[in-house]
Design a protein around this motif. Sequence first.
Motif, PDB file in Angstrom:
ATOM      1  N   GLN A   1      -0.873  22.289   3.539  1.00 24.85           N
ATOM      2  CA  GLN A   1      -0.587  22.322   4.972  1.00 24.85           C
ATOM      3  C   GLN A   1      -1.347  23.450   5.653  1.00 24.85           C
ATOM      4  O   GLN A   1      -1.800  23.299   6.788  1.00 24.85           O
TER       5      GLN A   1
ATOM      6  N   ASP B   1      -4.700  22.112   6.315  1.00 26.35           N
ATOM      7  CA  ASP B   1      -4.711  21.167   7.437  1.00 26.35           C
ATOM      8  C   ASP B   1      -4.610  21.895   8.779  1.00 26.35           C
ATOM      9  O   ASP B   1      -5.316  21.553   9.733  1.00 26.35           O
ATOM     10  N   TRP B   2      -3.762  22.905   8.860  1.00 26.45           N
ATOM     11  CA  TRP B   2      -3.609  23.655  10.106  1.00 26.45           C
ATOM     12  C   TRP B   2      -4.886  24.409  10.471  1.00 26.45           C
ATOM     13  O   TRP B   2      -5.238  24.537  11.640  1.00 26.45           O
TER      14      TRP B   2
ATOM     15  N   GLU C   1      -7.259  21.910  11.810  1.00 25.24           N
ATOM     16  CA  GLU C   1      -6.809  21.479  13.132  1.00 25.24           C
ATOM     17  C   GLU C   1      -7.138  22.528  14.195  1.00 25.24           C
ATOM     18  O   GLU C   1      -7.548  22.190  15.307  1.00 25.24           O
TER      19      GLU C   1
ATOM     20  N   ASN D   1       3.820  17.938   5.505  1.00 26.34           N
ATOM     21  CA  ASN D   1       2.459  18.349   5.852  1.00 26.34           C
ATOM     22  C   ASN D   1       2.184  18.218   7.339  1.00 26.34           C
ATOM     23  O   ASN D   1       1.613  19.110   7.951  1.00 26.34           O
ATOM     24  N   PHE D   2       2.587  17.098   7.933  1.00 21.92           N
ATOM     25  CA  PHE D   2       2.333  16.927   9.365  1.00 21.92           C
ATOM     26  C   PHE D   2       3.418  17.568  10.230  1.00 21.92           C
ATOM     27  O   PHE D   2       3.140  18.375  11.119  1.00 21.92           O
TER      28      PHE D   2
ATOM     29  N   ARG E   1       5.752  22.242  12.998  1.00 22.82           N
ATOM     30  CA  ARG E   1       4.987  21.871  14.191  1.00 22.82           C
ATOM     31  C   ARG E   1       5.900  21.943  15.410  1.00 22.82           C
ATOM     32  O   ARG E   1       7.065  21.576  15.352  1.00 22.82           O
TER      33      ARG E   1
ATOM     34  N   GLN F   1      -1.166  13.680  18.068  1.00 16.22           N
ATOM     35  CA  GLN F   1      -1.382  14.584  16.941  1.00 16.22           C
ATOM     36  C   GLN F   1      -1.193  13.863  15.610  1.00 16.22           C
ATOM     37  O   GLN F   1      -1.889  14.163  14.628  1.00 16.22           O
TER      38      GLN F   1
ATOM     39  N   TRP G   1      -3.918  13.607  12.712  1.00 11.45           N
ATOM     40  CA  TRP G   1      -3.589  14.041  11.351  1.00 11.45           C
ATOM     41  C   TRP G   1      -3.921  12.950  10.333  1.00 11.45           C
ATOM     42  O   TRP G   1      -4.424  13.239   9.242  1.00 11.45           O
TER      43      TRP G   1
ATOM     44  N   ARG H   1      -7.618  12.983   9.918  1.00 10.02           N
ATOM     45  CA  ARG H   1      -8.127  14.245   9.383  1.00 10.02           C
ATOM     46  C   ARG H   1      -7.627  14.518   7.955  1.00 10.02           C
ATOM     47  O   ARG H   1      -8.367  15.012   7.111  1.00 10.02           O
ATOM     48  N   THR H   2      -6.362  14.187   7.703  1.00  7.82           N
ATOM     49  CA  THR H   2      -5.729  14.575   6.438  1.00  7.82           C
ATOM     50  C   THR H   2      -5.088  13.408   5.716  1.00  7.82           C
ATOM     51  O   THR H   2      -5.388  13.139   4.553  1.00  7.82           O
TER      52      THR H   2
END
Length: 522
Positions: free
Chosen positions: A80, A83-84, A87, A255-256, A260, A271, A275, A278-279
Amino acid sequence: MDKWGVYMEINQLLKQGFSKSKTAEKLGISRSTLYRYIKRQPKDMGEWTESLLTRQKKLDPNKTLILNWLRKHPDMSASQVSDWLVEKYPSLNVGESTVRSYVRALRKDYDIPKETTKRSYEAVPEGPMGHQVQIDFGQAYYEKARGGHIKLYFIAFVLSHSRYKYMYWLDRHFTTKDVIYAHELAFKWFEGVPDELVYDQDNLIVVSENGGDLILTEEFQSYKETMKLNLHVCRKADPESKGKIENVVGFIKKNFGKHRVFQSLDKWNEQAIDWLNRTGNARLHNTIKKRPADVFSLEKEHLRPIPNKEIVPYNVNTSIARSIRKDNTIRYLSNRYSLPLGSFHKYDEVFLTLTDEQMLIICCPDGEILAKHKLSIEKGKLVQDRTHTRDRTKGIDAFLESVSRCFKNEALAGTYLSQLRENYPRYIRDQLQMVSKVAKATDKDILEQALEECVKRKLFSATDISDVVDYIKRQRLIPDTTMNQEDGNLPSSSKRHHWVMTTGSQKRDMNQYYSILEGELS
């Protein structure tokens, strides 16, 4: 132990006669690392370890940001964090293994242990391309940008072969219309329809199991027929049937969604799509060792095309809070609706949702469905689900034996019920209850004839034996005494069905009537 200490330990163990493999095992390092260390001279090793103290790492410019994330969210995974970072900084090019090593080092240096939870899943064989999509729901609380928290709900889809995912979020409970709308979005995302759709036993899709024979909600049944969908509905939280979507739901939450901040529903769904690109669908999948997006590019060719049509979202009423009464019921519109035993001691309150099909859905605070009832239009009624009171401790074998004793021919009944158990292994208790109910309410002769016909015609279902009993009752006729006894033939207009049964009225002894009359005259 630092790198210089490891280097010294390696040399000491090798001098003591330990093999390279044993040395690596004792120190907990790989053999490739050991070979790199033993190739270095002490002077070179010293200069290298000293340079590591001053050398800047690739993620050092983001160190403060990552530390803030880890301190605020100790359970945050390195995945995560990666991913952040991507992002926040789309141009950042860093491998996930690099992030994992960096996060591990920060946790150790700043004493930030990771909070973890474990859940076990059983492996499921891989299916062919385009064959199956698994679908499930999820919900969780998230922080709002202006303070406070909000509970969000989502439906997730995953193609079993490629692991290609889709999700759709709402800030309220889903309705059947919302589920249909989400399906339309998912099929558009997948660019086709798979052969089989695997669901949980959700009240928005399934009204009743009926002992294994599914009865769908009216709207979803119509949608199923229009789209020609092939459905498979499994038990709740059943990893053997839908382990892939169980993992996806957890992945989306951890993860998402986790940590958040919610701003608006539209922004949140935007978003979510970012996500996924992207992931969720772009990262190497740990099981298939491929990127879902790459595999999907091949799998989508095996999906059934869908017709183009307009997609329109729907609205629904919000849920209603209710307190639980001591008798494990709740009141709604002057009626009482049952909850599972023990609900009064387990929950302070529950939440009610009325669907378009006039089904009352009762959920606990975390969103789990406790009960579903057909809304009563009367007042002062107790609407009770039999599963909230039935004894579940009785074994299936004992139950089967008990039901077989309701028949004259217990051996034949035992064979028939065993076949029911084989046909409906997950619903055998429901099947036996239905057969028991029919047997107790039916004449023994009719029941025996129905049993023989079901075995003869291989009708192995509780609904089948119930239908046969009803058919026999409708066909019961008094024998035609005008029949020609010599040739044994009947006119075509009065031929009897092969299930015809004779019957006669009950006759009382005349003395009973005499005694009644004498009592009235005295």
